[in-house]
Write an enzyme that holds these catalytic residues in place. Structure first.
Site, PDB file in Angstrom:
ATOM      1  N   GLY A  11       1.188  -0.882 -18.559  1.00  0.00           N
ATOM      2  CA  GLY A  11       1.430   0.339 -19.342  1.00  0.00           C
ATOM      3  C   GLY A  11       0.158   0.808 -20.027  1.00  0.00           C
ATOM      4  N   ASP A 128       2.719  -3.015 -27.391  1.00  0.00           N
ATOM      5  CA  ASP A 128       3.750  -3.952 -27.875  1.00  0.00           C
ATOM      6  C   ASP A 128       3.250  -5.003 -28.878  1.00  0.00           C
ATOM      7  OD1 ASP A 128       5.662  -2.709 -26.365  1.00  0.00           O
ATOM      8  OD2 ASP A 128       5.404  -4.025 -24.633  1.00  0.00           O
TER       9      ASP A 128
END
Ligand code: ATP
Length: 324
Positions: A11, A128
């Site tokens: 990502g 994250d």
């Protein structure tokens, strides 16, 4: 080290561009040729590369996403795929590889090191913040601010309509974004995968807040939280149990990944990029370069993988005190 390659994988996250820029400029500083691999490990297998000069990275420090593009590449998970990637690295006379990405990308990088003894260094690039060996991953700070801004806006409508909002944020396995943004926006409750708050406790908390005179509330829910099957089911169950609550769900989704990187992420990306190049020059490879208390630290890639980082549960306790 005569030639270093850099790629972004998994990502995308704001700050990746600052890091690429720093790698390119540090290479130029040390008179090392720098090659960009396009679209992560896919580009390595397809031999999709371009030489990066100092000027080629101008104007990207303030841009989200990744100038080298990113990809998820299943072929790299196979031994045959990695053999092709290694051959391309050799054919391009690349001596070391910098991988900017998350847990999966580091697993791939580690395999290049283990199977071919190829020098690799990882830069933690994921919103994250779920990697061990760094207090912050690239993009996490920007994502927190994006989430905070979005929920501040949701709060305006929650207050105006006396509503309960469940806001789902990213974090399939880790609750860092939920926990820190939740604290920053004054959430009624923060639901994260690491701590199982029972449905009963959640209902008690809502009843208590109603009694204390609260007319609107926000619950921040990490994607991976297990209190309900998903955020929509959880909202329906709350409405069934507490029919007086007018409940709404907002899933923030991919806006959390985008946007202009914060000052923190630009500075972090720049520091990590330079250090990654320097560590390859020094023969200090097989590591992730991270930050802890303002200091650059190195963690072996196998130890940097997710699941090994620990969420700060003290923040949850503090959030609960705020809801007294
Ligand atoms: P994010 O945290 O943003 O999801 P990530 O780096 O964890 O980033 P993944 O999609 O898990 O993202 O992994 C990125 C790429 O890394 C995969 O598409 C694949 O090419 C490679 N990769 C992942 N796992 C492995 C593995 N077990 N072996 C070899 N390569 C892997």
């Amino acid at each position: 080290m005569k030639t270093i390659a850099v790629l972004t994988s998994g990502g995308d996250s704001p700050g990746m561009n600052s890091s690429i820029r720093a790698v390119v400029r540090a290479c130029a500083h040390y008179q090392i040729k720098c090659i960009g691999i396009i679209r992560g490990f896919s580009g390595l297998i397809e031999n999709n590369t371009k030489v990066l000069s100092t000027r080629s990275v101008r104007g990207i420090i303030n841009r989200g996403g990744t100038f080298l593009y990113s990809a998820r590449c299943d072929e790299f998970k196979t031994t045959d795929g990695r053999k092709i990637a290694h051959k391309n690295l050799k054919d391009n006379e690349i001596d070391g590889l910098i991988v900017i990405g998350g847990d999966g990308s580091f697993t791939g990088a580690l395999k290049l090191k283990q199977e071919f003894n190829f020098p690799v260094v990882g830069i933690p690039g994921t919103i994250d913040n779920d990697l061990h060996g760094t207090s912050h991953t690239l993009g996490y700070d920007t994502a927190l601010n994006t989430v905070m801004d979005a929920i501040d806006k949701i709060r305006d409508t929650a207050i105006s309509h006396h509503r309960l909002f469940l806001v789902e944020v990213m974090g399939a396995d880790a609750g860092y974004i939920a926990l820190n943004s939740g604290l920053a926006i004054g959430a009624q409750e923060i639901l994260i995968p690491e701590v199982n708050m029972s449905f009963e406790n959640l209902i008690n908390s809502l009843k208590k807040s109603k009694k204390s005179g609260k007319t609107s509330s926000i619950i921040v829910v990490a994607e991976g939280d297990k209190t309900g099957k998903n955020v929509f089911e959880l909202a329906s169950k709350i409405e069934e149990t507490l029919p007086k609550y007018e409940t709404r769900v907002s899933v923030l989704g991919h806006i959390q990944r985008g946007g202009t990187p914060s000052c923190f992420d630009r500075v972090l990306g720049t520091q990590l990029g330079v250090k990654a190049v320097e560590s390859l020059i020094e023969g200090n490879d097989g590591n992730m370069v991270g930050i802890d208390n303002g200091k650059i630290i190195f963690t072996p890639l196998d130890k940097a993988l997710k699941g090994k980082s620990k969420i700060n549960k003290e923040l949850l306790r503090i959030s609960q005190i705020m809801n007294t």
